[in-house]
Design an enzyme around this catalytic site. Structure first.
Site, PDB file in Angstrom:
ATOM      1  CB  SER A  57      -0.910   0.032   1.228  1.00 18.07           C
ATOM      2  OG  SER A  57      -1.603   1.262   1.271  1.00 18.07           O
ATOM      3  CB  VAL A  62       8.353   0.429   3.663  1.00 16.88           C
ATOM      4  CG1 VAL A  62       9.221  -0.442   2.764  1.00 16.88           C
ATOM      5  CG2 VAL A  62       8.938   0.464   5.076  1.00 16.88           C
ATOM      6  CB  CYS A  63       4.481   1.320   0.026  1.00 17.57           C
ATOM      7  SG  CYS A  63       4.163  -0.357   0.615  1.00 17.57           S
ATOM      8  CG  ASP A  64       6.007   7.917   0.481  1.00 18.17           C
ATOM      9  OD1 ASP A  64       7.120   8.288   0.043  1.00 18.17           O
ATOM     10  OD2 ASP A  64       5.066   8.699   0.683  1.00 18.17           O
ATOM     11  CG  MET A  67       5.801   5.423  -6.232  1.00 19.85           C
ATOM     12  SD  MET A  67       5.373   4.364  -7.608  1.00 19.85           S
ATOM     13  CE  MET A  67       3.654   4.763  -7.791  1.00 19.85           C
TER      14      MET A  67
END
Length: 168
Positions: A57, A62-64, A67
């Site tokens: 998500s 971490v996902c931010d 990306m």
């Protein structure tokens, strides 16, 4: 097919659903949605090198960062398309990309059918999110690089991935 013992979430074992893929496999075609709710398939990128960042998500740190890292590095690989696939809604992906200034990565959503997650064995049964992973698929649709991140809250091995890409 269900697989256990491969990954954890905050140290707790979780179950992956779908077919396992590995380096050397022909990449299965899949269907996801882009930020306009249009259908996208792997076959839409035929003849291109595909770098696929898979995130649970984009609304997590971490996902931010994953990306943003791919966005920063993507422009270096002129012959490649860089995709980020998550279970986020297309509207949330669009908002994230606009706010974060993401211009070099195409954000795609697997929320509708989990087709990508199941075909690549990355669907987390307990959470209906995707496991964190990175794949590189060559111009002939063969998987040439694959990293399934063992702990969902950890980053992929960026150094290993970008060294691999630099040597192509």
């Amino acid at each position: 097919m269900e697989r256990t013992g491969l990954i954890t979430m905050k140290g707790n074992p979780i179950t992956l659903v779908g077919n396992e893929v590995k380096v050397g496999d022909k990449a299965p075609d899949f269907t996801v949605l882009d930020i306009t709710l249009s259908t996208k398939r792997l076959s839409d990128y035929k003849g291109k090198l595909k770098i696929i960042s898979v995130t649970p998500s984009l609304d997590t740190p971490v996902c931010d960062m994953q990306m943003r890292t791919f966005n920063e590095k993507a422009s270096k690989y002129k012959d490649a398309v860089v995709l980020n696939i998550s279970m986020d809604l297309p509207f949330a992906i669009k908002r994230f990309c606009t706010t974060a200034g993401i211009e070099n990565v195409e954000g795609l959503s697997d929320y509708k059918d989990a087709d990508f997650g199941q075909k690549y064995g990355l669907l987390i049964k307990e959470l209906r999110l995707l496991a964190r992973a990175v794949l590189v698929i060559d111009k002939d649709d063969n998987i040439i690089y694959y990293e399934l991140v063992k702990e969902v809250t950890d980053h992929p091995d960026y150094d290993k991935l970008f060294a691999f890409l630099d040597n192509l």
